[in-house]
Structure formats: C-alpha cells, structure tokens
Design an enzyme around this catalytic site. Structure first.
Site, PDB file in Angstrom:
ATOM      1  N   GLU A 114     -65.132  -8.777  73.182  1.00 26.29           N
ATOM      2  CA  GLU A 114     -66.587  -8.912  73.064  1.00 26.29           C
ATOM      3  C   GLU A 114     -67.062 -10.358  73.083  1.00 26.29           C
ATOM      4  O   GLU A 114     -68.228 -10.623  73.400  1.00 26.29           O
ATOM      5  CB  GLU A 114     -67.042  -8.309  71.737  1.00 26.29           C
ATOM      6  CG  GLU A 114     -66.602  -6.905  71.562  1.00 26.29           C
ATOM      7  CD  GLU A 114     -66.807  -6.462  70.136  1.00 26.29           C
ATOM      8  OE1 GLU A 114     -67.164  -5.310  69.936  1.00 26.29           O
ATOM      9  OE2 GLU A 114     -66.626  -7.273  69.214  1.00 26.29           O
ATOM     10  N   ARG A 164     -70.966  -4.287  73.617  1.00 26.82           N
ATOM     11  CA  ARG A 164     -70.050  -5.421  73.705  1.00 26.82           C
ATOM     12  C   ARG A 164     -70.269  -6.476  72.622  1.00 26.82           C
ATOM     13  O   ARG A 164     -70.380  -7.663  72.880  1.00 26.82           O
ATOM     14  CB  ARG A 164     -70.097  -6.068  75.077  1.00 26.82           C
ATOM     15  CG  ARG A 164     -68.726  -6.657  75.390  1.00 26.82           C
ATOM     16  CD  ARG A 164     -68.480  -6.893  76.834  1.00 26.82           C
ATOM     17  NE  ARG A 164     -67.073  -7.225  77.008  1.00 26.82           N
ATOM     18  CZ  ARG A 164     -66.403  -7.049  78.130  1.00 26.82           C
ATOM     19  NH1 ARG A 164     -66.992  -6.553  79.171  1.00 26.82           N
ATOM     20  NH2 ARG A 164     -65.137  -7.379  78.204  1.00 26.82           N
ATOM     21  N   CYS A 165     -70.340  -5.998  71.406  1.00 22.35           N
ATOM     22  CA  CYS A 165     -70.311  -6.924  70.277  1.00 22.35           C
ATOM     23  C   CYS A 165     -70.003  -6.112  69.054  1.00 22.35           C
ATOM     24  O   CYS A 165     -70.163  -4.909  69.040  1.00 22.35           O
ATOM     25  CB  CYS A 165     -71.627  -7.664  70.108  1.00 22.35           C
ATOM     26  SG  CYS A 165     -72.950  -6.680  69.408  1.00 22.35           S
TER      27      CYS A 165
HETATM   28  N1  PCD Z   1     -56.052  -9.163  74.054  1.00 24.91           N
HETATM   29  C1  PCD Z   1     -55.032 -10.082  74.223  1.00 24.91           C
HETATM   30  N2  PCD Z   1     -54.856 -11.081  73.288  1.00 24.91           N
HETATM   31  C2  PCD Z   1     -55.690 -11.180  72.251  1.00 24.91           C
HETATM   32  C3  PCD Z   1     -56.741 -10.260  72.065  1.00 24.91           C
HETATM   33  C4  PCD Z   1     -56.888  -9.247  72.994  1.00 24.91           C
HETATM   34  O1  PCD Z   1     -54.301 -10.009  75.214  1.00 24.91           O
HETATM   35  N3  PCD Z   1     -55.545 -12.148  71.333  1.00 24.91           N
HETATM   36  C5  PCD Z   1     -56.235  -8.060  75.009  1.00 24.91           C
HETATM   37  C6  PCD Z   1     -55.936  -6.727  74.309  1.00 24.91           C
HETATM   38  O2  PCD Z   1     -54.672  -6.384  74.291  1.00 24.91           O
HETATM   39  C7  PCD Z   1     -56.847  -5.767  75.060  1.00 24.91           C
HETATM   40  C8  PCD Z   1     -58.010  -6.621  75.459  1.00 24.91           C
HETATM   41  O3  PCD Z   1     -57.550  -7.992  75.443  1.00 24.91           O
HETATM   42  O4  PCD Z   1     -56.193  -5.307  76.183  1.00 24.91           O
HETATM   43  C9  PCD Z   1     -59.226  -6.443  74.518  1.00 24.91           C
HETATM   44  O5  PCD Z   1     -58.768  -6.515  73.198  1.00 24.91           O
HETATM   45  P1  PCD Z   1     -59.725  -6.488  71.916  1.00 24.91           P
HETATM   46  O6  PCD Z   1     -60.567  -7.682  71.862  1.00 24.91           O
HETATM   47  O7  PCD Z   1     -58.892  -6.182  70.735  1.00 24.91           O
HETATM   48  O8  PCD Z   1     -60.722  -5.273  72.177  1.00 24.91           O
HETATM   49  P2  PCD Z   1     -60.457  -3.711  72.214  1.00 24.91           P
HETATM   50  O9  PCD Z   1     -60.684  -3.151  70.861  1.00 24.91           O
HETATM   51  O10 PCD Z   1     -59.209  -3.439  72.895  1.00 24.91           O
HETATM   52  O11 PCD Z   1     -61.580  -3.258  73.193  1.00 24.91           O
HETATM   53  C10 PCD Z   1     -62.928  -3.140  72.756  1.00 24.91           C
HETATM   54  C11 PCD Z   1     -63.787  -4.116  73.536  1.00 24.91           C
HETATM   55  C12 PCD Z   1     -65.221  -3.722  73.370  1.00 24.91           C
HETATM   56  S1  PCD Z   1     -65.800  -3.448  71.869  1.00 24.91           S
HETATM   57  C13 PCD Z   1     -66.055  -3.668  74.444  1.00 24.91           C
HETATM   58  S2  PCD Z   1     -67.647  -3.258  74.233  1.00 24.91           S
HETATM   59  C14 PCD Z   1     -65.609  -3.953  75.844  1.00 24.91           C
HETATM   60  C15 PCD Z   1     -64.324  -4.786  75.786  1.00 24.91           C
HETATM   61  O12 PCD Z   1     -63.428  -4.125  74.916  1.00 24.91           O
HETATM   62  N4  PCD Z   1     -65.409  -2.712  76.538  1.00 24.91           N
HETATM   63  C16 PCD Z   1     -64.643  -2.721  77.675  1.00 24.91           C
HETATM   64  N5  PCD Z   1     -63.720  -4.890  77.094  1.00 24.91           N
HETATM   65  C17 PCD Z   1     -63.808  -3.827  77.970  1.00 24.91           C
HETATM   66  N6  PCD Z   1     -63.090  -3.883  79.097  1.00 24.91           N
HETATM   67  C18 PCD Z   1     -63.137  -2.846  79.945  1.00 24.91           C
HETATM   68  N7  PCD Z   1     -62.430  -2.919  81.096  1.00 24.91           N
HETATM   69  N8  PCD Z   1     -63.918  -1.763  79.711  1.00 24.91           N
HETATM   70  C19 PCD Z   1     -64.649  -1.658  78.592  1.00 24.91           C
HETATM   71  O13 PCD Z   1     -65.368  -0.602  78.351  1.00 24.91           O
HETATM   72 MO1  PCD Z   1     -67.851  -2.283  72.120  1.00 24.91          MO
HETATM   73  O14 PCD Z   1     -68.119  -2.307  70.366  1.00 24.91           O
HETATM   74  O15 PCD Z   1     -67.457  -0.688  72.456  1.00 24.91           O
HETATM   75  O16 PCD Z   1     -69.621  -2.297  72.430  1.00 24.91           O
END
Ligand code: PCD
Length: 806
Positions: A760, A384-385
């Site tokens: 993210e 998630r970045c």
């Molecule tokens: N959006 C809106 N407005 C704006 C922006 C955005 O409404 N301004 C929305 C869209 O359309 C989509 C969502 O919100 O539905 C998100 O987008 P984005 O920021 O462009 O992103 P994407 O490419 O589609 O996806 C990817 C991300 C990532 S990277 C991660 S860790 C996590 C987040 O996504 N994963 C997940 N979130 C989530 N959720 C869920 N339920 N599951 C999952 O697995 Mo990496 O690099 O792979 O570590």
C-alpha cells in the site's frame, strides 16, 4: 549425497530464498489464460442471479409486481425483501457494527440499491427479468452533502434506526449521525495552538473514489440439499471471515460451510466486505436447490460495492516561527453513505486515521471524526491503504506544505526540521502509536540528492520568472511527501473483526522427498504470495522455493486467518510462515542429531541442512532429514514433518518512504506532464525486490489515478456520475508516468525476519506527492489549496481563479 561439494553460497542461491528476485510462479498460469476466477466456476445445473436496482437515490417502494418478471422465459424466481423477512435475512450485519439491507425493504437509500434478485437459467434471461420487473416508487428528497447531514431539517434516511440513540461506537446525536470518534489530547493541543507563533488551517476534501479492480465482485453458491453442505466460491479477500459471518447469519454450522476464494483479479479493498450479491446467491441456492452464480458488471461494481475515502477534512498545524511543529489537529466529516459498512478493526471506526501526525515529532495532537449517513452507496474501504491511512497522510503532507508556504520556507527544509530522528525509535506518537523502526533523515537526504533538489527549485524559480515576464505559459510544481504507514493488523490488543482477533497463520507439511505444501490464512489477489511465501520458507527450512507449493483461500484446508488487506500478509502471515519454518527446523535438528549421532547442541545450521560444528562435511541436508522423518526417527519421536503457527504480532510495522513528483503545467489548457516521479521506500527486509518494484509501480499508478482523475460524484438528485469507465478514470499505459524506485532497508525489530508490508505504501505516499506538486506549481502565484482530482479542467479553472488566464 547431492550437494556436498557445493559452497554455502551456491547452495544458498539454489534456494531462491529471502532477497531473491524470483520470477512469479503464478504468472505461468496468469499469462497463459489459465487463471481460475469465480466466473470460471461452472457447475452442472447452475443458475444465474441478477439484481433489479433502484433508479432513485431516495424513494419509498410502493409496490413490486413480480408477475411481469416471472413471465420472462427462463426466469425461475423473483426474490424480494418480503421473502427474506421470514428468514430474518433482509438485513445483514456489517463489519462496522451497523446493518445493511440485503434487499431494500420499504425504502431505497441510494441509486442502484438492490431491490429484487431475479434467478434464471442463464444470465440473459436474468437480465430480461430485471428489465421486466415492475416497481413503483415515490421519490423522496435525497441527502447528498455530508456537511448538511446533521442539519435539523435534513431528511431522515434510516427509518429502521428510528429512536436508536446508541450506535456501535457510542451515542447518536441526530437521525443521520453514526458516531463521533476522537483520539489525542484536546486540551494540550489547544494550549499548543494558543502559544504558537504560526498556525495554519485548511479544508481538504478527499473525494469519493472506488478501488475498481479489473475483476468485479461475484460468487457461486452451491447448497447441497442432501448433505446440508454449502460451498461458496467468491471474490473474498478474507475467506475465513466470510465463513464465520455466513455461519452466524444463516445458522448453518461452520463445518458445513466451505468458502473458496479462487484466483482474484485485484482486490484493493473492494473485496473485503460482504455484499448482498453473496448473500442472495446463497439464499437462492437454498430456495432453488441448485448452484447459483452472481457476477457484477462494471457499473454495478462502481456504483454499489465499496467506495473509498469521502472524507471532509480540516487540517490545522501550530508551529514556532523557526518551523518546529508543536501541535496538530484535524476534524473530519466522514460520508459513509446509506449504511455504515466501513471495513475497519472494531475499535477504530475511522481506521488508523490517527496516524495523521505522520513522520514528524509532533508533541501534541488531537483528531475527531464524525460519521454520517447520506444517500450514497455504503463502503468506506481502505483502497490501497491500511484503513484511512491515505486520508491521514494526505492531511499531514498537505498541511506541511501549507505551513512551509505560510512560513515562507522550503517544504523539504520544514520536513527535515521535524522528522522523527533515528535515535527516537521505537517512537511513541502523540496519538500513542509505537513506530517500530526507521531512519527518516537518511531516506530524505537520499531522495533530495537523487533528484538534485536544489537544481529543481532553481529551475522552478526561473519558470516563475519567465511566466511573470510573459515569455512562457508553463509552470512547474515539485511535490514532496514523506509518509509513514501503519500495517500488519494486527496486534490483538488493538485489532479484531467482529470479535475475532486479527492474528494470522501458516501450516507447512514436508513430504518424504523434501517437497512441501504450505497453507496460509491470507489470500493473494495478485500480490504474488505463491512466490514470496515460498521464499520465506525456503530461507527458514533450507528447502528450495521451487519445492514448496503455497496454497491459500480454501477454508476447508487453510488454517484460520483474517485475510489480505491493509498490507497485513507479510507482517502477520509472513511472520507465521517464518515461525512455522523454524518449528520444522527445530524438529529437523533433533532428527539430524540422531542421524549424525551427536548431541543436537553440537550441530549448526548451514543454509540447507545441519552440520557438526567445525566439521562442515559431516552434514545432513533438509532433503535427507525429510526422508528420515518418515522412516528413521529418534526413539519416541512422532513421525512426519509438519508445523503450524498462529501469530499474533506484538505491534504493527511502520514502513515509510520519501516521494518526489515533478510536473509541468500548461496554464492555458490545464494539461500537465509528469517529468519525474522518484519513490524511495523502506519496508524493512525485502523478500522479493522484483515483486516489491511491481507493487510500487501498481500503487503509484493508483495514486496517480486518485490524485489526478478518479471521482465518484453525484448530481443533485443523487444520480451517480462516474459509474462507468467512460467517466471513471482508470489509467492505462498511455497516461501512466514513468516511475523511478529506490530503497533503504531498516528492518522491523519485532518481525521474525524484519519485514514490513509494502503493497500500500506507494499509494499512501503517492497521492499527496501528486497533489503537493500541483499545488506547489501555483504557490508563487498566490495559490493555497486546490482540491483533488487534479483533472485538466480543474487545474485550468484554478489557474483562472488565480487570475493567471484572462
Ligand atoms: N513483499 C516483499 N517484501 C516485503 C514486503 C512485501 O517482497 N518486505 C511482497 C509480499 O511478499 C507480497 C507483496 O510484496 O507479495 C505485498 O505484500 P504486503 O505489503 O504484505 O501486502 P499484502 O497483504 O500481501 O497485500 C495487500 C496489499 C493491499 S492492502 C492492496 S490494497 C493492494 C496491494 O496488496 N492490492 C493488490 N497490492 C496488490 N497487488 C495486486 N497485484 N493486486 C492487488 O489487488 Mo487493501 O487494504 O485491500 O485496500
């Protein structure tokens, strides 16, 4: 003539386009148990594969006795590295330019490493086969501390790399060294530190964690021996890349491989890479001429596929005594485990770590990252970045708090003094990133006002007094973070994966009745793409979102794309969708000009159709135009109404936000409660505010998990601790705090609809907000820095170390 009498506003509302809180269309099937996940794929004659795994972190394989497993009823095959060597498949390329053992050959390098693949008629027989397999090991000394990996006497892990002095990212200086990578101006940064009034330096560990999606990884491979066609269903965040990699390593031509990502139960970076299980299901299907399924269990998922973080960071800031930051420096030891399987764009072995000057106008900066091997599982994904941005933001946001403490200044005030100003955009950072847009001071001011910051600090001071007076045992922390993300990989000038530029795509086909199907190169794992991409197309084409089906994840039908991770879908595929919609509109205008018998320049777009300028009643709706596209076209125009767009963005997008966490800690137990968490996000144009809110809630929950509890740890022999949900913290509704969300909306100047990614952001900004809150609580008691995860016991131990508990 359906809509002549309706106003533009009424017609616009019906489209459910950009900005509408449209209900998620995919939830109709998800909430009724009708999702279709990999494990739901059931084919006639399908077999099951399961891995025999290493009990040791580091050992030599002396002997494997297949016979005992083959005797188990239902077991059909036992595959080992010996079987893969003739096919040249015992190693596979990783996304980071290294190779990874598909099945261990001669040596195992982490606990639970894949040693043999047992194929049987059903899961149970396969599991019995795994139990029965006899493997003789000779234990070797394991290497678990990344900081000791480059010692002279550190054990040699990768025998296969013996004598290799060049890696994928430059020279290797030691048998456990992968790369050293740096960015910025080292000499100028040193000068800034030499002339600074105040400097801070702190070691900040970002421990090993795991994305832990609800659905584990898995695949079903079906090699048709008659047609030579391979169909591979799998939990792939990037199906097209998997197809290309599969073609390159198996020599099956790419048009004979169909990769399908069905519904995915969460990705979070865990499903970007290629795992031995995917490869083995294919090999087994080729060998046994039957479809073969492989599905991880929870412990396999947590212990072998794609860890995240494991960065040992040194953070330094140089400042004037007034609190103007003049230099920033960071050195990192990156623990990559046994194989470098990080999922980053090729040019950046440390991802986007060099966004670590954050949201501040810091004139000089330098960072360097050393990647090393240890006896742990490979991975290094962007949980998630966007490729190490959480690490980068953690570095700068903890460092800003440490500097505020050293200057005896309020952390909000210090940040305000250094924020990049609105008139500086587009802003080029010391590391060379061009931040596209933002109004940071407004976001900060709005946050401080929303939480009544002054009052919070007074309350906190009162609690410090009470504690010191002995009338209370409770303290309070206020954690701020102001983060900038870099998402939308990516501009081809910066980003490729295995040499393929990181563009993305959308193809739309409008049917005669004005209904449409659009296919994209990205792949939702729960984000709601079926809902939101239809909204973009609705606004662009004037066809109601309800009339547009969104399809992703089938390489036979979807245009080529690089997949979903790094919040790239909106910035890249979302842009392609808008542009494909505009191409449809362009052709529609020519058709409308023919239908209305005027020059196309005399037409203007009005919500869902074209009207003659100044004569709003003389119009043709998109629905009518779609019909005409199949039977009444201007002379010479080709029939049909479809468009495709491949989009290579000119730059990343830079979403940002200001977060504030208030927590109270009971010093005698280390138990905390989160009183308040306020999150202000700016992701430019908001496509679906309800989905955005859901994304923020999810990302904050994962930030809470990482900061306060998640940890993949090892004992001294390399046994993994934290490989089940008994030990690995996955917050439920019981632990999860209440989230308050807010926003500002500064569009991206280069994105066709001004949107930036958002998925993210909450994670990136949330982790330091929590950690700063815990650390802030101890500031008045001599605390400087305590490491994550901030579990009750770690907090309690820290209070003890500061002498707050007798
Ligand atoms: N959006 C809106 N407005 C704006 C922006 C955005 O409404 N301004 C929305 C869209 O359309 C989509 C969502 O919100 O539905 C998100 O987008 P984005 O920021 O462009 O992103 P994407 O490419 O589609 O996806 C990817 C991300 C990532 S990277 C991660 S860790 C996590 C987040 O996504 N994963 C997940 N979130 C989530 N959720 C869920 N339920 N599951 C999952 O697995 Mo990496 O690099 O792979 O570590």
């Amino acid at each position: 003539e359906p809509s002549q009498s309706e106003t533009s506003a009424e017609r616009s509302q019906k489209l459910e386009g950009i900005g509408c809180k449209r209900k998620r269309v995919e939830d109709i099937r998800f909430t009724q148990g009708h999702g279709n996940y990999v494990d739901d794929v059931k084919l006639p004659g399908m077999l099951f594969g399961d891995f025999a795994r290493s009990p040791y972190a580091h050992a030599r394989i002396k002997h494997i006795n297949k016979e005992s497993a083959l005797k188990v009823p239902g077991v059909l095959a036992v595959l080992t590295a010996e079987d893969l060597i003739p096919l040249n498949l015992h190693y596979m390329p990783t996304l980071a330019g290294d190779v990874q053992a598909v099945l261990a050959h001669e040596k195992v390098l982490f606990q639970n490493q894949e040693v043999a693949f047992i194929v049987a008629r059903d899961r149970y027989a396969a599991a019995d086969g795994v139990e029965a397999l006899e493997v003789e090991y000779e234990e070797l000394e394991p290497l678990l501390n990344a900081l000791k990996a480059l010692d002279d006497d550190a054990p040699v892990l990768r025998d296969d790399l013996a004598g290799k002095t060049e890696g994928a990212h430059g020279p290797r200086e030691h048998h456990n060294h992968i790369f050293t990578w740096s960015a910025g101006d080292e000499a100028a940064t040193q000068e800034a530190f030499d002339k600074a009034d105040v400097v801070i330096e702190e070691y900040l560990a970002h421990p090993r964690v795991h994305p832990c999606p609800l659905e584990t990884c898995g695949s079903v491979a079906d090699m048709n021996p008659i047609t030579g066609q391979l169909t591979l269903w799998g939990t792939f965040q990037a199906p097209h890349v998997v197809r290309t990699v599969a073609a390159l390593i198996t020599n099956i031509p790419e048009h004979k491989i169909r990769v399908i990502s069905p519904d995915i139960g969460g990705g979070f970076g865990n499903k970007v890479g290629v795992y031995p299980g995917y490869v083995m299901s294919v090999v087994a299907s080729i060998v046994l001429k039957k479809p073969v399924k492989w599905i991880e269990d929870r412990m396999e998922n947590l212990s072998t596929t794609a860890f995240a973080r494991d960065y040992h960071i040194t953070a330094e800031l140089a400042a004037t005594k007034e609190g103007k930051v003049i230099g920033m420096r960071s050195h990192v030891f990156a623990d990559h485990g046994a194989f470098d399987a990080c999922a980053d764009p090729s040019k950046y072995p440390a991802g986007m770590y060099h966004i670590c000057t954050g949201s501040y106008d810091i004139p000089t900066a330098f960072c360097s990252v050393k990647g090393v091997y240890t006896n742990k599982a490979p991975g290094g994904v962007s949980y998630r970045c966007s490729f190490r941005v959480t690490e980068a933001v953690y570095t700068i946001e903890r460092a800003m708090d440490l500097l505020a403490q050293k200057l005896d200044m309020d952390p909000a005030e210090l940040r305000q003094k250094n924020l990049i100003q609105p008139e500086q955009f587009p802003y080029t950072s010391a590391f060379g990133w061009e931040y596209d847009s933002g109004d940071y001071p407004t976001a900060m001011a709005k946050t401080l006002e929303a939480v009544d910051y002054k009052k919070l600090r007074q309350q906190q001071a009162q609690m410090v007094e009470d504690f010191k007076a002995g009338t209370s045992r409770e303290i309070m922390g206020v954690g701020l973070s102001f983060f900038t993300e870099v998402v939308g990989a990516g501009p081809s000038k910066n980003c490729d994966i295995l040499g393929i530029n990181m563009f993305d795509s959308c193809e739309i086909r409008v049917h005669p009745t004005g209904a449409a199907i659009a296919r994209l190169g990205v792949k939702s794992q729960g984000q709601g793409h079926e809902t939101t991409f239809a909204q973009i197309l609705a606004s662009e084409t004037g066809l109601p979102a309800d009339m547009i089906t969104i399809e992703e994840g089938d390489t036979d039908t979807a245009p080529y794309g690089l997949g979903t991770y790094g919040s790239r879908s909106t910035p890249v595929a979302g842009a392609a969708a808008a542009r494909a919609g505009r191409k449809i509109k362009h052709k529609a205008q020519l058709i409308a000009s023919h239908l209305l018998e005027v020059h196309h320049d005399d037409l203007e777009w009005d919500v869902d159709g074209f009207a003659i300028k100044g004569m709003p009643d003389k119009r043709r709706s998109m629905k009518e135009i779609a019909w005409a596209a199949y039977n009444n076209l201007p002379k010479g125009m080709e029939p049909g109404l479809e468009a495709v767009d491949y989009y290579d963005p000119p730059n990343f997008t830079f979403p940002y936000g200001a977060y504030l966490c208030v927590l109270r800690i009971d010093v005698d137990t280390g138990v905390y409660s989160v009183d308040r968490f306020y999150a202000l996000d700016d992701c430019g144009t908001r496509i679906n505010p309800m989905i955005i809110e859901g994304q923020i809630h999810g990302g904050l929950t994962e930030a809470f998990a990482v900061a306060m509890g998640q940890l993949i740890d090892f004992d001294e022999t390399g046994n993994i601790l934290g490989a089940s949900l008994m030990d690995f913290f996955l917050p439920t509704a019981v632990e999860t705090p209440k989230w308050e969300t807010d926003h500002t909306e500064v569009p991206s100047p280069h994105h066709p609809i001004g949107a930036k990614g958002v998925g993210e952001s909450p994670h990136v900004g949330g982790v330091p907000a929590f950690s700063n809150a815990v650390n802030d609580a101890f500031r008045a008691f001599g605390g400087v820095h305590t490491h994550m995860p901030h579990t009750h016991s770690n907090i309690w131990n820290y209070a003890r170390s500061l002498g707050m508990i007798d």
